[in-house]
Scaffold this active site. Structure first.
Site, PDB file in Angstrom:
ATOM      1  N   GLY A  15      53.768 -24.570 111.264  1.00 34.14           N
ATOM      2  CA  GLY A  15      53.170 -24.615 109.674  1.00 34.14           C
ATOM      3  C   GLY A  15      52.270 -23.807 109.624  1.00 34.14           C
ATOM      4  N   GLU A  52      59.180 -26.519 113.834  1.00 32.13           N
ATOM      5  CA  GLU A  52      58.794 -26.510 112.832  1.00 32.13           C
ATOM      6  C   GLU A  52      57.171 -26.112 112.462  1.00 32.13           C
ATOM      7  OE1 GLU A  52      59.264 -30.674 112.474  1.00 32.13           O
ATOM      8  OE2 GLU A  52      61.032 -30.582 111.822  1.00 32.13           O
ATOM      9  N   CYS A  73      30.687 -32.433  92.075  1.00 36.31           N
ATOM     10  CA  CYS A  73      29.543 -33.490  91.849  1.00 36.31           C
ATOM     11  C   CYS A  73      29.791 -34.414  92.976  1.00 36.31           C
ATOM     12  CB  CYS A  73      29.959 -33.793  90.473  1.00 36.31           C
ATOM     13  SG  CYS A  73      28.188 -34.687  89.955  1.00 36.31           S
TER      14      CYS A  73
END
Ligand code: LLP
Length: 443
Positions: free
Chosen positions: A292, A290, A361
């Site tokens: 990614g 798997e 911010c």
């Protein structure tokens, strides 16, 4: 900045990706902009598929869609012969909407809801990776109610933890994921699953970590899963058809990161499985993985426009870009490091060391510390490389900043695959209760 895939500096002294000048990309699509080198994504998929083909094993390479999932990405994964690992109803929905074949979808997650399980069973997905006892019973009950039999793998925590150059053999009982191998709960789970009549137990799964540069952790995991399989066969008369070794294959973000070629990881894994299973006269299982990050990570570049700067003599010069932790939270979350360059002045010598700040911010909104660049001007284009994985996927609307657009570039063509969010996307789900109608305001 290291130039990945098709990235190069063109005759105008600009960064070019997939044959498209970065200044044209920013003029056409605005900034911040996620740019994916489609040829490199496809190349990474092919490296996995070709290496497994060469091994002679039956296999599935399931792209771990948590790294980056949009409908166009599903199409690439499909065209390249990948399966897909999803971990939520949102990822599942995206894949189904894109026409990804359900039988090649694997559903992960430590807290699948009953609604997610129903949705996945109704879609007839290929496999559930069952994480815990509660889920196992719930899945069996829902499948029974729907008169379906569902394929499952059980996620095992094998006591191997790997990260970049280190891998350690741990007790690792303390994880929110999976059935622990060491304390016997994995064996118990297999015993239980084998008796549940609406589950078809295909095999076991392990995922040992992320951004891994060595093969030893995978070899050790293969060894432990094989020992468990052998014990299960002799004590429970259950033979596994599938061994899934998860993802975690590393990529080069910055100098000093030394990932192995994909074919080397795959060979180490297939050799380890062959050795550990055949030495026990065990029929060779299918191998699933798997990946990614290693599919999309180095194919992604984020383009920003430089805005303001603040020079604190003798201390540091901050240069702010029009994005930040909203489009790439990894530096703030994990102290991740990135390389970058001025895409519109790519041949110029470095002249100053600056720190790239985002526009949120928040003091922690930093992208890159101490980056050498030519003298930076307002309006320059900053390109940050290796942002393909866990950037768009983890982006937020903090400060109500709109998420950027995503484009795929290939052979001189740029295609928009995600539109830039609009102001309406920002307020579209807001509801003002009737009692707050703009009638009575205290002045
Ligand atoms: N399979 C399972 C069960 C996983 O948990 C993961 C990642 C993968 C496959 C894919 O791993 P990869 O090949 O991408 O390393 N947000 C973090 C990464 C979290 C990874 C979570 N699981 C980051 O930005 O580094």
């Amino acid at each position: 900045m290291y130039l990945h895939g098709t990235s190069k500096i063109n005759d105008h002294g600009h960064l070019e990706i997939g044959g498209v000048d970065s200044t044209k990309l920013t003029a056409d699509f605005g900034t911040p902009l996620y740019v994916f080198d489609e040829a490199l994504v496809r190349q990474r998929c092919r490296e996995y598929v070709d290496a497994f083909r060469a091994s002679g094993f039956k296999f599935q390479v399931a792209y771990a869609s948590k790294a980056f999932l949009v409908k166009a990405m599903c199409r690439i994964a499909l065209e390249e012969g990948m399966s897909l690992d999803v971990v939520s109803d949102g990822e599942l929905f995206t894949a189904l909407e894109a026409g990804f074949p359900a039988e090649r979808i694997h559903f992960h997650g430590n807290n699948k809801t009953p609604q997610e399980i129903e949705m996945a069973i109704d879609a007839k997905i290929g496999c559930f990776v069952v994480d815990n006892f509660v889920e196992m019973q719930m899945l069996n009950a829902i499948a029974a109610h729907k008169q379906q039999k569902v394929n499952v793998l059980l996620r095992v925590t094998p006591g191997v933890e790997a990260h970049t150059h280190e891998f350690i053999s741990t007790g690792q009982t303390d994880s929110k994921f999976g059935f622990d191998l060491g304390n016997g709960s994995a064996f118990k789970a297999i015993q239980e699953a084998a008796q549940l009549s609406n589950l078809e137990l295909l095999g076991i799964h392990s995922h040992i970590g992320s951004q891994i540069f060595e093969v030893e952790g995978f070899q050790m995991a293969a060894d432990r899963l094989a020992s468990l399989a052998v014990k299960v066969r002799s004590e429970l008369q259950v033979t596994f058809k599938v061994i899934n070794l998860g993802g975690g294959f590393g990529i080069r973000y910055v100098a000093g990161n030394t990932p192995l070629p994909i074919a080397v990881y795959v060979k180490a894994i297939t050799d380890a499985v062959r050795e550990n299973f055949s030495s026990n006269d065990y029929p060779l299982p299918e191998i699933w993985v798997e990946p990614g990050r290693s599919i999309v990570g180095d194919a992604g570049t984020t383009l920003y426009t430089v805005g303001t700067s603040k020079d604190i003599p003798g201390v540091r010069k901050y240069v702010a870009v029009d994005g930040g932790m909203t489009d790439n939270p990894r530096p703030a979350l994990y102290d991740s490091v990135y390389e970058a360059m001025l895409a519109n002045r790519a041949t110029e010598e470095s002249q100053e060391v600056v720190t790239i700040a985002g526009k949120c911010c928040e003091s922690g909104d930093m992208l890159i510390w101490d980056l050498s660049l030519p003298k930076v001007n307002n309006g320059d284009i900053l390109a940050v490389s290796c942002t393909g994985a866990y950037n768009y996927a983890m982006a937020s609307n903090y400060n109500r900043i709109r998420r950027p657009a995503v484009v795929f570039v290939k052979d001189g063509q740029a295609d928009l695959v995600v539109k830039r969010e609009s102001f309406n996307d920002i307020v579209g789900n807001d509801v003002i209760p009737e009692r707050m109608k703009l009638t009575s305001t205290r002045v």
